[in-house]
Design an enzyme around this catalytic site. Structure first.
Site, mmCIF file in Angstrom:
data_model
loop_
_atom_site.group_PDB
_atom_site.id
_atom_site.type_symbol
_atom_site.label_atom_id
_atom_site.label_comp_id
_atom_site.label_asym_id
_atom_site.label_seq_id
_atom_site.Cartn_x
_atom_site.Cartn_y
_atom_site.Cartn_z
ATOM 1 N N THR A 123 1.241 -4.352 4.168
ATOM 2 C CA THR A 123 0.999 -4.676 5.571
ATOM 3 C C THR A 123 0.461 -6.095 5.782
ATOM 4 O O THR A 123 0.532 -6.621 6.886
ATOM 5 C CB THR A 123 -0.004 -3.672 6.173
ATOM 6 O OG1 THR A 123 -1.135 -3.594 5.301
ATOM 7 C CG2 THR A 123 0.621 -2.304 6.330
ATOM 8 N N THR A 134 0.832 -1.208 0.000
ATOM 9 C CA THR A 134 0.000 0.000 0.000
ATOM 10 C C THR A 134 0.860 1.249 0.000
ATOM 11 O O THR A 134 0.536 2.243 -0.669
ATOM 12 C CB THR A 134 -0.933 -0.026 1.230
ATOM 13 O OG1 THR A 134 -1.763 -1.185 1.130
ATOM 14 C CG2 THR A 134 -1.797 1.212 1.306
#
Ligand code: GLU
Length: 336
Positions: free
Chosen positions: A101, A18
């Site tokens: 993540t 991300t």
């Protein structure tokens, strides 16, 4: 301001995630994994020129993928890349790794066990893509750079930096899909915090890491297959039998807290252990230690200590590169 050439040098390795994601819509915090793109490490670093106030940055490209696509083969390649970078740049202060993540905690623990550098390594991610309004990645990246160049981070091993918090690779886990404070260390809390004035460290883990472990993955091009058997009310042995048939050499049982699978799944795990698969008992509860109670000893099974199932899998894959004797594997779980 200190001239650039006198600032510490940090290698920033890009894997995607991300933090490296770019969407056409500044309000897109949801669809970017499927419809956005991943920027190169050079592109992402260039979006935060403030890094130059703290460090000279050496961008190193590796992958540009979501971390859902990162796995054991990537971990082995990443270790090799860091070892090569270490040898080529003896003046580096440390490493920052841009990572999605989703599997960040697994990559972090693998590196913590397998890397042979003594330089600090920070994995950094973000919960909002780089293109989003109030993206968290740029400040997280600055925080990660400030962490690895801090004198107090010397030989700290592998840490995770997000949301102004520094957490240990062995202990940290992702608990929330979208919240910025998604990384938590159950029971123990953060190692330190990154504030406006300075980086403040409060504790260190006691388990050996990086150059102090017995694991050496140089020369390996694959890791032994280890699967996870998730427990739920009424779970049977179908998944465990199928994973054994698929060639699993190790099995993590994510048991019902306090680490007990339901009866049919338990029987399948006993069959697996008798067939030579190393079975490690953890709990799906996400926190707390599993002790080696009498049942585990008598079945030749291993207690997973306070590792969650996905971290126990990482350690078991590495343990199986050394031994498949459950007693020896237990000693590794007691040590690392
Ligand atoms: N946060 C996710 C990751 O781990 C996003 C997934 C994606 O971008 O594909 O990278």
């Amino acid at each position: 301001m200190t001239p650039q050439a006198q600032l510490p040098k940090v290698a920033v390795i890009g894997t995607g995630g991300t933090i490296s994601s770019i969407s056409a819509d500044p309000l897109d915090v949801l669809d970017y994994p499927d419809f956005g793109r991943k920027g190169t490490v050079e592109e992402i670093v260039a979006r935060t020129p403030e890094i130059a106030r703290f460090a000279q940055c050496l961008p190193v490209g590796f992958r540009e993928v979501g971390s859902t696509a990162i796995g054991p083969a990537d971990w082995l390649a990443l270790v090799q890349l860091i070892h090569e970078t270490d040898a080529a740049h003896p003046d580096l202060a440390g490493y920052v790794i841009l990572h999605g993540t989703a599997t960040l905690e697994e990559t972090a623990y693998f590196l913590s066990l397998a890397l042979k550098t003594r330089r600090p390594v920070a994995l950094v991610g973000a919960q909002r893509p780089a293109s989003a309004v109030s993206a968290d990645g740029p400040m997280n990246l600055v925080a990660a750079i400030r962490t690895v160049i801090d004198p107090a981070a010397r030989e700290i091993g592998v840490v995770v930096v997000l949301n102004d918090e520094i957490q240990a690779a062995r202990e940290v886990t992702k608990i929330s899909s979208y919240r910025l404070n998604t990384f938590r260390t159950p029971d123990y809390g953060v190692l330190g915090q990154v504030d406006g004035d300075r980086v403040a460290f409060y504790r260190r883990g006691l388990r050996p890491h990086t150059a102090d472990t017995v694991f050496d993955v140089s020369g390996l091009d694959a890791l032994p297959r280890v699967d996870i058997a998730y427990a739920y009310a009424g779970a049977d042995g179908v998944a465990v039998d199928a994973m054994v048939a698929a060639g699993a050499r190790g099995m993590i049982s994510a048991g019902l807290p306090p680490g007990i699978p339901p009866p049919l799944q338990r029987q399948a795990l006993e069959r697996a252990a008798r067939a030579g698969v190393v079975v490690v008992q953890t709990s799906r509860g996400g926190a707390g230690r599993i002790a080696r109670r009498r049942y585990l000893r008598e079945q030749g099974m291993v207690a997973g200590d306070n590792l969650n199932a996905q971290k126990a899998r990482v350690l078991l894959m590495l343990a199986l590169t050394q031994t498949s004797d459950p007693e020896a594997v237990q000693r590794l779980f007691d040590t690392y």
